[in-house]
Structures are given as C-alpha cells and as structure tokens.
Design a protein around this motif. Structure first.
Motif, short mmCIF file in Angstrom:
data_model
loop_
_atom_site.label_atom_id
_atom_site.label_comp_id
_atom_site.label_asym_id
_atom_site.label_seq_id
_atom_site.Cartn_x
_atom_site.Cartn_y
_atom_site.Cartn_z
N CYS A 137 -23.93 -30.61 27.93
CA CYS A 137 -23.72 -29.31 28.95
C CYS A 137 -22.53 -29.37 28.63
N GLY A 150 -20.40 -20.16 36.40
CA GLY A 150 -20.86 -20.70 35.20
C GLY A 150 -20.20 -21.86 34.98
N LEU A 151 -18.98 -22.49 34.57
CA LEU A 151 -18.07 -22.86 34.67
C LEU A 151 -18.33 -24.51 35.94
N TYR A 187 -18.17 -22.34 26.54
CA TYR A 187 -18.55 -21.00 28.29
C TYR A 187 -16.87 -21.02 28.74
N LEU A 226 -22.20 -25.68 34.84
CA LEU A 226 -22.56 -26.11 34.04
C LEU A 226 -21.74 -27.44 33.78
N MET A 256 -21.45 -26.91 26.20
CA MET A 256 -21.02 -25.85 26.47
C MET A 256 -20.27 -25.75 27.51
N THR A 257 -19.80 -26.49 28.67
CA THR A 257 -19.26 -26.18 29.31
C THR A 257 -17.20 -25.63 29.27
N CYS A 271 -14.10 -19.16 25.49
CA CYS A 271 -14.77 -17.88 25.75
C CYS A 271 -14.85 -16.64 26.65
N THR A 272 -15.44 -17.29 27.76
CA THR A 272 -15.14 -16.11 28.98
C THR A 272 -13.85 -16.08 29.35
#
Length: 139
Positions: free
Chosen positions: A15, A38-39, A22, A42, A18-19, A25-26
C-alpha cells in the motif's frame, strides 16, 4: 501468528509503494495535479495494515506456538475444543439488523432513524455481551 503478521506487513508495504506510484501517476497525468482522496486512502490503508501486523507480531512472541505455525504439524494437532459458540442465539441477527438500519439511516440522513438505530444497536450489543451472564448467588 507470525505468518498473519507478515501478511499484514506485506500488504502495508504494498500500500505504501502504491501510494507513491499513485501520487506520481496522478501528478503527471491528471489535469488537476495530485488527487488527494486516493492518496490519503492508500496511505491510511497502509497504516492500518501496519498497525494490525505489528500487533500480531508482538502477540506472536508471547503466545505458545500454534499448530498452524509448525511446519511439521499434523491435522490431528489442531483437534480439540476451539471455544464456546452459542447454538441458538438471536442476538447476532438483531445486531446485524441494527447496524444495517444505522448505515441506511446515515446514508439517507434521517435523524430520528439514526437515534432509533443507535438505541437498537446499544440494546443488541448489551444483549449479545451479557447473554450468558449469571448474577452471583446471594448468600
């Protein structure tokens, strides 16, 4: 319990990685910049997994080794009594109904139903906890 702790630590690490992915990417591809919801979701998920994994790791040091933790264990090693389970309790059903009613009431924001669901939830939890409570004998 060591295995369960390791699983939670693995999920927490995933996680957290992926944080970062993420967020990058965003930040690169979204028109509004980094998407904060979402940040944070996560990040909090990773934190909760880390808390659960740390707890299980600490408890694993204090308890005796279970058959699940032994690589050479047989199926018969786990045989025996697992605990007491109520054979005919209706309190879990009332507890589930009160929780569902509370969730629906909060989703629709009916104040009187929220209060009713909270009262039903307290009664259900009390009944579930004290179902087999017997008063001490008076002398």
């Amino acid at each position: 319990m060591k295995i369960e702790g390791r699983i939670f630590h693995f999920v927490a690490g995933f996680c957290f990685i992926m944080t970062v992915v993420y967020g990058v990417c965003t930040g690169l591809w979204a028109t509004d910049g980094i998407e904060p919801v979402g940040l944070v979701a996560l990040l909090l998920t990773g934190g909760l997994c880390l808390i659960a994994g740390t707890y299980l790791s600490f408890v694993a040091r204090r308890v005796t080794k279970r058959p699940e933790d032994n690589d050479d264990a047989e199926v018969s090693d786990g045989a025996g009594e697992l605990g007491f389970f109520s054979p005919g309790s209706y309190w879990p059903v009332t507890l589930a109904f009160a929780a569902a009613m509370g969730g629906l009431a909060m989703a629709l924001w009916y104040t009187w139903t929220i209060v009713l669901a909270a009262v039903l939830l307290l009664i259900s939890v009390g009944g579930f906890v004290f179902e087999y409570y017997l008063r001490p004998n008076k002398e």
